[in-house]
Design an enzyme around this catalytic site. Structure first.
Site, PDB file in Angstrom:
ATOM      1  CD  GLU A 164      -3.298  -0.823   1.840  1.00  0.00           C
ATOM      2  OE1 GLU A 164      -3.270   0.010   2.738  1.00  0.00           O
ATOM      3  OE2 GLU A 164      -4.310  -1.456   1.529  1.00  0.00           O
ATOM      4  CD  GLU A 372      -4.286  -5.925   3.101  1.00  0.00           C
ATOM      5  OE1 GLU A 372      -5.162  -5.139   3.489  1.00  0.00           O
ATOM      6  OE2 GLU A 372      -3.071  -5.759   3.311  1.00  0.00           O
TER       7      GLU A 372
HETATM    8  C1  BGP Z   1      -4.914  -2.169   4.702  1.00  0.00           C
HETATM    9  C2  BGP Z   1      -3.681  -2.679   5.362  1.00  0.00           C
HETATM   10  C3  BGP Z   1      -3.904  -3.772   6.336  1.00  0.00           C
HETATM   11  C4  BGP Z   1      -5.191  -3.686   7.126  1.00  0.00           C
HETATM   12  C5  BGP Z   1      -6.367  -3.251   6.261  1.00  0.00           C
HETATM   13  C6  BGP Z   1      -7.611  -2.892   7.021  1.00  0.00           C
HETATM   14  O1  BGP Z   1      -4.731  -0.829   4.434  1.00  0.00           O
HETATM   15  O2  BGP Z   1      -2.766  -3.157   4.408  1.00  0.00           O
HETATM   16  O3  BGP Z   1      -2.762  -3.821   7.131  1.00  0.00           O
HETATM   17  O4  BGP Z   1      -5.044  -2.952   8.255  1.00  0.00           O
HETATM   18  O5  BGP Z   1      -6.055  -2.153   5.468  1.00  0.00           O
HETATM   19  O6  BGP Z   1      -7.541  -1.605   7.505  1.00  0.00           O
HETATM   20  P1  BGP Z   1      -7.983  -1.226   8.963  1.00  0.00           P
HETATM   21  O7  BGP Z   1      -7.256  -2.163   9.854  1.00  0.00           O
HETATM   22  O8  BGP Z   1      -7.577   0.182   9.156  1.00  0.00           O
HETATM   23  O9  BGP Z   1      -9.444  -1.419   9.022  1.00  0.00           O
END
Ligand code: BGP
Length: 476
Positions: A164, A372
């Site tokens: 990211e 993801e």
């Molecule tokens: C992405 C990241 C993850 C995870 C996910 C969910 O941006 O790569 O590490 O955290 O988002 O986000 P959040 O935990 O803020 O809900």
């Protein structure tokens, strides 16, 4: 690629994922030092010292992966666990920890997909030279990558360079900025430096592990126009250019997108490009693009002279995601009246995934892995000690169905990573927001037993994997 008669290719990698600082814990023990994100994350509720206890219970976790039937597991290696000083002396305990995990994964024929960098720059490098603001970080990153390829290259054939990069500069606790330099100028300078680091990682990988596949993972939020008004259509395009295609063009074409470059120059925030930079970036061709997909966004045009008081620049990184990004003269985000929302007000848009995948395929024609996808929910243990996370099942089912349609549209997608395997420290909201297929018995303020409990979604995903996605057409 071999296609089966079902909706997914025969060799599709059904996976789940985590990242180091969000699940490991042991953040200042066993030779590890602190990272920038661990230092800056909101410590009121997000304490990385224990997280999901994965450092302690990795063995149990891999057993659960086997039971789930995972074909692949995406996890990240912590830079300060491997190199506590950012460079130089290697921490043998760190190497051993990841070796143990990889060995057990291989024993169960679970393919490791390793993220090299998931938000965790060693804090010492931040203090020494300002971290990603300095070109010095490039050789340190390159050296860190080399250590990983040397130690794990025999067993790891899938590498993610940087997680990211697109979001990294928008979320305050992921980076540290210099108060004396205009913020936006710093962001694009850091972005350029990080792109070079990503490119160097690919070059090193090609030299050291030539049979491996390597690529970046981008967090992508596609933008829809708020209306058929031509200005809104253009605003959505500009938002995509600045927030998505800037990065994909750099990674996949080795170029700055002209519309974005013009915007940077007009605002005096373009990065310094040295001789040889673009050649280095262009020659580092990724094997695939990793896509982290959670939601879409609606944008409308706002004029340059819009009332500044009403504008919110960038995410604030906290719970209140209803604060939409706005850039005068370009676009302003707003709520989509046609989609459901998560408890954290993220738009739920499975069709957006199909739309995005087609868009990327049309532009770049590159194999894709969904690195993801998932939903953060407030999961409660029932009296019988079960977790009925039906919202998660519906979310994943709908997104996987759209993914199969995208594959049918002709997009080459070779894997899907559920975010996340176990509950972990949500980057924005600690343990209140749970993404896992496996529940971790702890709260934000009480680490309790850290017991692992399979959720309903675990059994559901197990069946999806077992039937190679054919069960998706049926019920929950
Ligand atoms: C992405 C990241 C993850 C995870 C996910 C969910 O941006 O790569 O590490 O955290 O988002 O986000 P959040 O935990 O803020 O809900």
């Amino acid at each position: 690629m071999n296609y089966s008669t079902g909706p997914f290719p025969n060799d599709f990698l059904w996976a789940a994922g985590t990242s180091a600082y969000q699940c490991e814990g042991a953040h200042l023990t066993h030779g590890k030092t602190i990272s920038v994100v661990e230092k800056n994350i909101n410590s009121e509720y997000a304490d990385p010292s224990v997280a999901s206890g994965h450092y302690q219970y990795w063995d149990i976790d891999v057993e659960l992966m086997k039971e789930l039937g995972l074909k692949a597991y995406r996890f990240s290696i912590s830079w300060p666990r491997i190199l506590p000083n950012g460079r130089g002396e290697i921490n043998p305990e760190g190497i051993q920890f990841y070796k143990n995990i990889i060995k057990k994964l291989k024993k169960y024929e679970i393919e490791p997909i390793v993220t090299i960098y998931h938000f965790d720059l060693p804090q010492c490098l931040q203090e020494e030279y300002g971290g990603w603001s300095s070109r010095k970080v490039i050789s340190d990153f390159e050296n860190y990558c080399q250590v990983l390829f040397d130690h794990f290259g025999d067993d790891v054939k899938y590498w993610i360079t940087i997680n990211e990069q697109s979001n990294m500069f928008q979320i305050p606790y992921l980076m540290e900025f210099d108060a004396n330099i205009p913020l936006e100028k710093q962001k694009f300078e850091m972005n350029h430096i990080m792109t070079l680091a990503h490119a160097k990682a690919i070059h090193r990988c090609r030299e050291t592990v030539p049979d491996a596949k390597i690529g970046p993972a981008l967090g992508i939020i596609p933008n829809y126009p708020a209306s058929p008004k031509p200005e809104d259509i253009l605003a959505a395009k500009k938002a995509d250019d600045l927030r998505t295609f800037l990065f994909t063009d750099l990674y996949l074409k080795g170029e700055y997108k002209t519309t974005v470059w013009n915007f940077l120059v007009e605002n005096g925030i373009e990065p310094n490009i040295y001789e040889g930079d673009m050649a280095c970036i262009k020659s580092a061709k990724p094997d695939f693009l990793g896509v982290n997909y959670y939601q879409t966004r609606v944008v409308k045009f706002i004029p340059k002279d819009a009332d500044e008081k009403d504008l919110k620049l960038n995410f604030d990184g906290e719970d209140d995601d209803t604060q939409y990004e706005a850039i005068p003269g370009l676009f302003e985000g707003q709520k989509n009246p046609y989609t459901d929302k998560t408890d954290w007000d993220w738009e739920i848009d499975p069709v957006g995934l199909r739309y995005l995948l087609n868009e990327i395929n049309d532009r770049y024609d590159i194999p894709i892995i969904i690195t993801e996808n998932g939903i953060g929910t407030v999961d409660e243990l029932t009296e019988n000690g079960e977790i009925h996370d039906d919202e998660k099942i519906t979310f994943l089912r709908d997104h996987l169905n759209q993914l199969s349609l995208a594959i049918n549209d002709g997009v080459e997608v070779w894997g899907f990573v559920v975010w996340s395997f176990i509950d972990l420290l949500s980057t924005s909201s600690g343990f209140r927001k749970r993404y896992g297929l496996v529940y971790i018995d702890r709260t934000d303020f009480d680490t309790r037993s850290l017991k692992r409990i399979k959720k309903k979604s675990f059994n559901w995903y197990q069946n999806v994997i077992l039937t190679d996605g054919k069960s998706l057409q049926n019920t929950n």
